[in-house]
Scaffold this active site. Structure first.
Site, short mmCIF file in Angstrom:
data_model
loop_
_atom_site.label_atom_id
_atom_site.label_comp_id
_atom_site.label_asym_id
_atom_site.label_seq_id
_atom_site.Cartn_x
_atom_site.Cartn_y
_atom_site.Cartn_z
N HIS A 166 -3.62 3.83 4.77
CA HIS A 166 -4.69 2.82 4.85
C HIS A 166 -6.02 3.45 4.44
O HIS A 166 -6.72 2.97 3.56
CB HIS A 166 -4.79 2.26 6.27
CG HIS A 166 -6.09 1.58 6.57
ND1 HIS A 166 -6.45 0.39 5.99
CD2 HIS A 166 -7.13 1.96 7.35
CE1 HIS A 166 -7.66 0.04 6.42
NE2 HIS A 166 -8.10 0.98 7.24
N ARG A 201 0.88 -1.17 0.00
CA ARG A 201 0.00 0.00 0.00
C ARG A 201 0.91 1.21 0.00
O ARG A 201 1.53 1.53 1.00
CB ARG A 201 -0.90 -0.06 1.24
CG ARG A 201 -1.51 1.25 1.62
CD ARG A 201 -2.66 1.06 2.57
NE ARG A 201 -2.31 0.43 3.85
CZ ARG A 201 -1.67 1.02 4.85
NH1 ARG A 201 -1.25 2.25 4.74
NH2 ARG A 201 -1.44 0.37 5.97
N TYR A 245 4.11 5.05 11.52
CA TYR A 245 4.44 3.65 11.78
C TYR A 245 5.41 3.01 10.78
O TYR A 245 5.80 1.87 10.96
CB TYR A 245 3.16 2.81 11.90
CG TYR A 245 2.15 2.98 10.77
CD1 TYR A 245 2.32 2.32 9.56
CD2 TYR A 245 1.03 3.79 10.93
CE1 TYR A 245 1.39 2.46 8.54
CE2 TYR A 245 0.10 3.94 9.91
CZ TYR A 245 0.28 3.28 8.71
OH TYR A 245 -0.62 3.42 7.70
#
Lengths: 362, 326
Positions: A262, A258, A271
């Protein structure tokens, strides 16, 4: 008694066109030039639509949505291998595939603008509406595949998409087991983008691959380079051929990334590292196919410029249609609880409409 | 007319609907060769074959999810959950998909499926085999919830549930699976979902119950009427959702008094909803507060204590007297 080996297994990885342009001509699915262009076009259009939606979301013209940038080879390659009468049972990161099936982009825009009308045409394109509970759609795909075979619709199959996170759900395992026991004509496509929001694959599972989870259920499996559209197409086509001829289900793990967030509500820099993202931008499935098509002589910069212009216009038109469609029945939710609304529902509808009139008059 | 118990009557409904409509099939744990742990599906495998009577792997969520998928493509699956205590495993699929698909697709898709499950106490079973959780299902918009009280209405309502265009949770009071027989016509009989039944008319007080509680209720009414001149109107609710507000309201307006009997825990239950409904529609007709006889808000005890917690005719009769004398 000496221990005996009673079973052994292996998992294969399929790559046909890698990020360095290395191409395995023997494994190539040998799509016609026209088909290659169609597949490439779908990927380019998916990216254009996704990036446009991102801008619209940032401008407040669209609600939160999960982008598909980076997933184009998985979704488009797999969808391109299906027939229009095969059902696609997805989750929420399959927008480019929905467009390939002919569902207008306006519908996706309505959906992410908070209106169920976005899914009103799905069934006509053999698409299940967007389904948000992770893994919940896998048993549906199995039941649908069972129903197709039960009704004697030989040669039809179901392709079911889900992510790496969903492979931890009970429904994933229950569905694979049911599909195997029933030998249902279903192809499970795991879009392994390696991140379930902020949780990396290493925290999701200790398994070396997601593909291998099929082995426990006696289901054929393969891991595929998910940024290689030739490989995702071929793996899905092979699995569908097997399903259509009575060979049962397959699990395909498509390893992709990705490239952005998200959903528009999160910030990946919290993160994961920019370096990691950079290495995956270098594997972007779209330029990879672009260079390949150029190399084999079916594509050039002029065609590319025309295509970019074209998809931009199509997306513009869809946005225009979306923003001009105002037909919106506020009390529609009362229509769709049951086929025939109960007396109590009609009573509540009347109250709802009277509240609405009061607030309009206020 | 043949006399059947509830197990036989439900079996008759399944057999006839399967014979009539090729899209009807049953699936669940042990429904095939074993005929279900209560023998409700006995003989169906022999008659209809394993493609239509499916012994599934042991996984309630997938039973529900796969049945949902089948229903999307036009089949009419009747899924059996072996005991309602295990039905919490179907909630993500029931609430998450079956109840919503009509709304999600703006009426272009639907889930015409039935989930059957035995529920309730009184069979000396193990943990998770004795609960009454109808309110949990009735709380979900888009789900119909039906509870028969005897063989004849079980048969007719199951036929209606199978033909219904929406998902129906069909809860079978297993305590009375074999407790008594009724005449059940071989010829087709189709119940009406959403309609309660006035089992016995009366003018002085209304009593509402459903499922296995109808029998102790009728016993209490009989005892009371033998002692006093009062005439009790007995309503068998039959459908939990959508609830038949009209029958309840009309009765309470007439009698001005009401008692509700349920096997389920008290708080946020069907009886709570019925009281709220009376409050909305018939409050000024009431001569007394609506009284409830219910299970307690405790984890259903094992069968060593179970009967101490289930409503019995003496308690029901006392509630009637208290409400009449208020």
């Amino acid at each position: 008694m000496p221990l005996k080996e009673i079973a052994s297994f292996n998992v294969k990885h399929l790559s046909i066109l890698d990020e360095n342009g290395q191409w395995d001509e023997d494994l190539d699915p040998k799509l016609s030039d026209d088909d290659l262009i169609k597949l490439y076009r779908a990927m380019v259009k998916g990216r254009e639509a996704d990036q446009r939606m991102l801008k619209m979301q940032r401008q407040g013209r669209l609600g939160t949505f999960p982008p598909t940038t980076g997933h184009e080879a998985v979704i488009c390659g797999a969808t391109f291998a299906t027939r229009d009468d095969d059902w696609l049972v997805g989750s929420y990161r399959e927008m480019p595939g929905r467009l390939m099936r002919g569902e207008p982009l306006e519908r996706t825009l309505h959906y992410y603008n908070g209106r169920e009308e976005g899914s009103a045409l799905s069934a006509a394109h053999h698409l299940m509406p967007i389904q948000v509970i992770l893994g919940s759609q896998l048993p549906h795909a199995v039941g649908m595949a069972y129903a197709m075979r039960y009704k004697g619709e030989q040669g039809r199959a179901v392709v079911c998409f889900f992510g790496d996170g969903a492979s931890s759900q009970g429904d994933f395992h229950e569905a694979l087991n049911f599909a195997s026991v029933w030998q249902a004509p279903v192809v499970f496509v795991c879009q392994n983008n390696q991140w379930a929001i902020s949780v990396p694959l290493a925290c999701q599972t200790r398994s070396q691959t997601i593909a291998q989870k099929a082995i426990a259920y006696q289901i054929p499996c393969i891991q595929v380079d998910g940024n290689d559209a030739l490989a995702t197409y071929k793996a899905t086509k092979d699995a569908l051929d097997r399903a259509r001829s009575g060979g049962g289900p397959t699990l395909i793990e498509m390893v992709t990334y990705r490239l952005i967030m998200h959903t528009t509500a999160d910030d990946p820099s919290k993160y994961r590292s920019a370096d990691e993202e950079k290495t995956w931008w270098d594997k972007d499935p779209i330029p990879r196919l672009f260079h390949h098509l150029k190399k084999i002589g079916v594509w050039d910069d002029q065609k590319q410029a025309l295509l970019e212009e074209d998809v931009k216009n199509e997306v513009n038109q869809a946005v225009k249609n979306f923003e001009s469609e105002v037909d919106f029945k506020p009390d529609a939710p009362f229509d769709h609880v049951f086929e025939t609304p109960s007396a109590a529902l009609e009573e509540q509808r009347a109250l709802f409409l009277s509240n609405l009139r009061d607030s309009n008059n206020a | 007319m043949p006399k059947l118990n509830m197990v036989q009557a439900i079996n008759l409904a399944l057999r006839q609907e399967m014979a009539k409509d090729k899209n009807v099939l049953v699936l669940g744990e042990d429904v095939g060769k074993d005929g279900g742990v209560f023998r409700v599906t006995d003989g169906l495998l022999d008659q209809f074959g394993s493609a239509r009577v499916i012994d599934t792997p042991l996984a309630e969520s997938a039973i529900m999810g796969a049945a949902f998928g089948m229903s999307i493509l036009g089949l009419r699956p009747v899924a059996e959950i072996q005991f309602s205590g295990f039905a919490f495993l179907i909630l993500p699929q029931l609430e998450g998909n079956a109840s919503r698909i009509r709304a999600r697709s703006q009426g272009t898709m639907s889930a015409p499926m039935v989930v059957r499950m035995p529920y309730g106490g009184g069979v000396r079973a193990l943990e998770h085999h004795s609960e009454s959780r109808e309110a949990t299902f009735a709380h979900l918009p888009g789900v119909k919830v039906v509870i028969p009280s005897g063989p004849r209405n079980a048969r007719a309502l199951l036929v209606a549930a199978i033909r219904d265009p929406d998902p129906v949770v069909f809860m079978e009071p297993k305590h009375i699976y074999r407790a008594f027989k009724q005449e059940v016509p071989e010829a087709e009989e189709v119940g009406i979902i959403g309609q309660a039944e006035v089992v016995k008319p009366g003018e002085d007080i209304t009593i509402i119950s459903w499922g296995a509680m109808l029998r102790p209720t009728l016993k209490a009414v009989e005892a009371l009427e033998a002692k006093r001149a009062a005439r009790v109107e007995v309503i068998d609710l039959l459908t939990m959702s959508p609830i038949d507000a009209r029958t309840i309201t009309e009765s309470v307006k007439k009698t001005g008094r009401c008692v509700i009997v349920q096997e389920a825990p008290k708080t946020l239950s069907m009886s709570s909803e019925i009281i709220a409904l009376i409050n909305d529609k018939a409050l000024l007709y009431l001569e007394a507060p609506v009284k409830r006889v219910t299970h307690f808000d405790v984890i259903t005890p094992y069968f060593g204590r179970e009967n101490l917690f289930l409503p019995n005719p003496d308690q029901i009769e006392a509630a009637l007297i208290e409400t009449l004398d208020f």
